[in-house]
Design a protein around this motif. Structure first.
Motif, PDB file in Angstrom:
ATOM      1  N   LYS A 332      55.132 -13.844 -21.399  1.00 24.91           N
ATOM      2  CA  LYS A 332      54.348 -13.001 -20.500  1.00 24.91           C
ATOM      3  C   LYS A 332      54.768 -11.538 -20.638  1.00 24.91           C
ATOM      4  O   LYS A 332      53.914 -10.635 -20.650  1.00 24.91           O
ATOM      5  CB  LYS A 332      54.508 -13.462 -19.053  1.00 24.91           C
ATOM      6  N   GLN A 333      56.076 -11.287 -20.734  1.00 24.85           N
ATOM      7  CA  GLN A 333      56.547  -9.909 -20.913  1.00 24.85           C
ATOM      8  C   GLN A 333      55.982  -9.299 -22.187  1.00 24.85           C
ATOM      9  O   GLN A 333      55.528  -8.145 -22.193  1.00 24.85           O
ATOM     10  CB  GLN A 333      58.078  -9.883 -20.976  1.00 24.85           C
ATOM     11  N   LEU A 334      56.018 -10.064 -23.280  1.00 18.99           N
ATOM     12  CA  LEU A 334      55.520  -9.554 -24.554  1.00 18.99           C
ATOM     13  C   LEU A 334      54.017  -9.302 -24.499  1.00 18.99           C
ATOM     14  O   LEU A 334      53.526  -8.277 -24.995  1.00 18.99           O
ATOM     15  CB  LEU A 334      55.853 -10.538 -25.680  1.00 18.99           C
ATOM     16  N   VAL A 335      53.277 -10.237 -23.895  1.00 15.66           N
ATOM     17  CA  VAL A 335      51.827 -10.078 -23.779  1.00 15.66           C
ATOM     18  C   VAL A 335      51.486  -8.876 -22.910  1.00 15.66           C
ATOM     19  O   VAL A 335      50.588  -8.081 -23.239  1.00 15.66           O
ATOM     20  CB  VAL A 335      51.196 -11.374 -23.215  1.00 15.66           C
ATOM     21  N   ASP A 336      52.200  -8.711 -21.790  1.00 16.23           N
ATOM     22  CA  ASP A 336      51.961  -7.555 -20.911  1.00 16.23           C
ATOM     23  C   ASP A 336      52.246  -6.241 -21.640  1.00 16.23           C
ATOM     24  O   ASP A 336      51.490  -5.267 -21.516  1.00 16.23           O
ATOM     25  CB  ASP A 336      52.824  -7.648 -19.657  1.00 16.23           C
ATOM     26  N   LEU A 337      53.348  -6.221 -22.405  1.00 16.97           N
ATOM     27  CA  LEU A 337      53.675  -5.014 -23.170  1.00 16.97           C
ATOM     28  C   LEU A 337      52.604  -4.731 -24.222  1.00 16.97           C
ATOM     29  O   LEU A 337      52.210  -3.580 -24.421  1.00 16.97           O
ATOM     30  CB  LEU A 337      55.038  -5.183 -23.845  1.00 16.97           C
ATOM     31  N   ALA A 338      52.142  -5.789 -24.884  1.00 16.42           N
ATOM     32  CA  ALA A 338      51.098  -5.626 -25.905  1.00 16.42           C
ATOM     33  C   ALA A 338      49.824  -5.057 -25.281  1.00 16.42           C
ATOM     34  O   ALA A 338      49.152  -4.202 -25.879  1.00 16.42           O
ATOM     35  CB  ALA A 338      50.818  -6.955 -26.583  1.00 16.42           C
ATOM     36  N   GLY A 339      49.491  -5.524 -24.074  1.00 18.71           N
ATOM     37  CA  GLY A 339      48.317  -4.996 -23.388  1.00 18.71           C
ATOM     38  C   GLY A 339      48.490  -3.539 -23.012  1.00 18.71           C
ATOM     39  O   GLY A 339      47.570  -2.728 -23.188  1.00 18.71           O
ATOM     40  N   GLU A 340      49.681  -3.193 -22.501  1.00 17.22           N
ATOM     41  CA  GLU A 340      49.951  -1.802 -22.118  1.00 17.22           C
ATOM     42  C   GLU A 340      49.868  -0.870 -23.320  1.00 17.22           C
ATOM     43  O   GLU A 340      49.397   0.272 -23.213  1.00 17.22           O
ATOM     44  CB  GLU A 340      51.347  -1.698 -21.498  1.00 17.22           C
ATOM     45  N   LEU A 341      50.321  -1.362 -24.469  1.00 19.46           N
ATOM     46  CA  LEU A 341      50.329  -0.555 -25.688  1.00 19.46           C
ATOM     47  C   LEU A 341      49.016  -0.655 -26.465  1.00 19.46           C
ATOM     48  O   LEU A 341      48.880  -0.097 -27.554  1.00 19.46           O
ATOM     49  CB  LEU A 341      51.508  -0.963 -26.578  1.00 19.46           C
ATOM     50  N   ARG A 342      48.063  -1.421 -25.901  1.00 20.07           N
ATOM     51  CA  ARG A 342      46.717  -1.574 -26.478  1.00 20.07           C
ATOM     52  C   ARG A 342      46.743  -2.100 -27.901  1.00 20.07           C
ATOM     53  O   ARG A 342      46.033  -1.601 -28.800  1.00 20.07           O
ATOM     54  CB  ARG A 342      45.964  -0.238 -26.401  1.00 20.07           C
ATOM     55  N   LEU A 343      47.545  -3.120 -28.106  1.00 16.09           N
ATOM     56  CA  LEU A 343      47.590  -3.760 -29.413  1.00 16.09           C
ATOM     57  C   LEU A 343      46.405  -4.701 -29.566  1.00 16.09           C
ATOM     58  O   LEU A 343      45.849  -5.190 -28.573  1.00 16.09           O
ATOM     59  CB  LEU A 343      48.894  -4.560 -29.576  1.00 16.09           C
ATOM     60  N   PRO A 344      45.970  -4.985 -30.806  1.00 16.80           N
ATOM     61  CA  PRO A 344      44.843  -5.909 -31.020  1.00 16.80           C
ATOM     62  C   PRO A 344      45.137  -7.275 -30.385  1.00 16.80           C
ATOM     63  O   PRO A 344      46.219  -7.829 -30.540  1.00 16.80           O
ATOM     64  CB  PRO A 344      44.772  -6.015 -32.543  1.00 16.80           C
ATOM     65  N   GLU A 345      44.159  -7.831 -29.672  1.00 17.77           N
ATOM     66  CA  GLU A 345      44.368  -9.069 -28.942  1.00 17.77           C
ATOM     67  C   GLU A 345      44.688 -10.245 -29.854  1.00 17.77           C
ATOM     68  O   GLU A 345      45.337 -11.205 -29.427  1.00 17.77           O
ATOM     69  CB  GLU A 345      43.135  -9.395 -28.089  1.00 17.77           C
ATOM     70  N   GLU A 346      44.232 -10.189 -31.107  1.00 17.15           N
ATOM     71  CA  GLU A 346      44.519 -11.326 -32.002  1.00 17.15           C
ATOM     72  C   GLU A 346      46.007 -11.513 -32.254  1.00 17.15           C
ATOM     73  O   GLU A 346      46.442 -12.572 -32.718  1.00 17.15           O
ATOM     74  CB  GLU A 346      43.792 -11.158 -33.337  1.00 17.15           C
ATOM     75  N   LEU A 347      46.815 -10.501 -31.934  1.00 17.84           N
ATOM     76  CA  LEU A 347      48.264 -10.627 -32.107  1.00 17.84           C
ATOM     77  C   LEU A 347      48.892 -11.519 -31.050  1.00 17.84           C
ATOM     78  O   LEU A 347      49.973 -12.095 -31.278  1.00 17.84           O
ATOM     79  CB  LEU A 347      48.942  -9.255 -32.047  1.00 17.84           C
ATOM     80  N   TYR A 348      48.252 -11.633 -29.888  1.00 17.57           N
ATOM     81  CA  TYR A 348      48.893 -12.361 -28.802  1.00 17.57           C
ATOM     82  C   TYR A 348      47.986 -13.277 -28.003  1.00 17.57           C
ATOM     83  O   TYR A 348      48.442 -13.964 -27.096  1.00 17.57           O
ATOM     84  CB  TYR A 348      49.565 -11.373 -27.840  1.00 17.57           C
TER      85      TYR A 348
END
Length: 350
Positions: A332-348
């Motif tokens: 969840k922490q990694l997914v939340d960070l990925a969302g905050e950093l606007r990474l492509p959703e296919e990564l997570y």
């Protein structure tokens, strides 16, 4: 807990770091080391550490792209100032230099100071083993906050001060040791807390000096030295030597500085096997020794004898095939960070 394949996990970790302004080359090194720890079954030193690293970067305690300075050297020795860079980056380069020196001088050593967390210790002596050398590394946490009580005490005065040695062989998986001089690595206690699990009695004491199986009680308490409440004087002695080699010899010192900055100190050695005997003959005999140990009749209740490092080799094969289990809180922490950093959703996602 979700299972994530190693390549995808490494790609996500790299992307998180690059998005946080870590140079791509350094992000690759950090991600590789973290996922390698997960593959070996050492989840406490894997991607669970990434949110902490990002927090330390924000606080200025880790400096991506930091300069790398040799402050003193001889043909056989190197003293390295990491200037608060990623420990994985600093230490990997330090071991590479130590190996190169040992190729011509037969044995070489280095000390490293002012670097951040270096992760799973075995990663570095395994580099030497791959080069036909015996590799050794010892580490401590400089004057960072401590986690281990001296034998007979209840207050933390030492780091976990781990030690690792790897040797070349012809085994399918490398033969090595990688062990804390505490009863357990602090990361394993934190991992148990994150997973809501209890821990074995003899790992920690609470703030009043009582043994506890609640991992949360390590706050205000301490880890016990290797050997626990009855034989911990052995681990305590090893930890003190580690403190001297990695804290005093490097110039980091001992105790705790007010900043709370994590600053791993390291002492490493590479020994060229061919300075003593034929490398192929040595590797074969190490392999024979491992098989000799494997052939030991098992004790009651045991599933048999493994050579040092074999359990990690088996775990890596299993996790490369089936994926790496990531505890829900960490994912969840990694997914939340990925969302905050606007990474492509296919990564997570998915």
């Amino acid at each position: 807990m979700p299972k994530v394949h190693a390549d995808r996990l490494r790609e996500l970790t790299e992307a998180l770091l690059v998005s946080a302004n870590v140079p791509a080359e350094e992000a690759e090194i950090v991600a590789r080391h973290c996922v390698s720890a997960n593959l070996a079954g050492h989840d406490s030193h894997g991607i669970i550490q990434i949110p902490t690293y990002l927090d330390r970067m924000k606080a200025g305690h880790i400096v991506p792209g930091a300069p790398w300075t040799v402050t003193q050297e001889s043909p056989t020795t190197t003293v390295i100032d990491g200037n608060w860079g990623f420990g994985y980056v600093v230490n990997e380069r330090a071991m590479q230099i130590t190996i190169e020196k040992a190729k011509t001088t037969n044995i070489a050593a280095a000390t490293v100071f002012r670097q951040s967390h270096i992760g799973r210790l075995a990663s570095y002596p395994l580099m030497a083993a791959e080069a036909g050398m015996i590799g050794m590394i010892w580490a401590d946490s400089g004057r960072s906050p401590k986690g281990v009580a001296p034998f007979g005490g209840r207050e933390a005065r030492l780091g976990t001060n781990p030690w690792s040695i790897a040797v070349p062989s012809t085994l399918a998986g490398p033969l090595f040791i990688d062990m804390a001089t505490s009863a357990v690595a602090m990361g394993k206690v934190k991992l148990a807390a994150a997973r809501g699990q209890s821990i074995p009695q003899g790992w920690i004491v609470d703030s009043k000096g009582h043994l506890s199986t609640d991992p949360n009680q390590v706050k205000g308490g301490a880890l016990l030295p290797l050997g626990g409440p009855s034989e911990g004087y052995k681990g305590y002695g090893l930890a003190v030597i580690g403190e001297i080699l990695c804290g005093v010899l490097t110039g980091l010192g001992f105790g705790v500085e007010p900043s709370g900055r994590h600053n791993d100190g390291c002492f490493m050695i590479a020994i060229k096997v061919e300075a003593f005997r034929s490398l192929p003959a040595f590797k074969e005999e190490v392999t024979d020794l491992a098989h000799y140990l494997n052939d030991t009749p098992p004790s009651v209740g045991s599933q048999g004898v493994l050579y040092p490092g074999e359990i990690e080799h088996r775990k890596e094969a299993e996790r490369r095939r089936d994926g790496i289990e990531i505890e829900d809180a960490t994912w969840k922490q990694l997914v939340d960070l990925a969302g905050e950093l606007r990474l492509p959703e296919e990564l997570y996602v998915g």
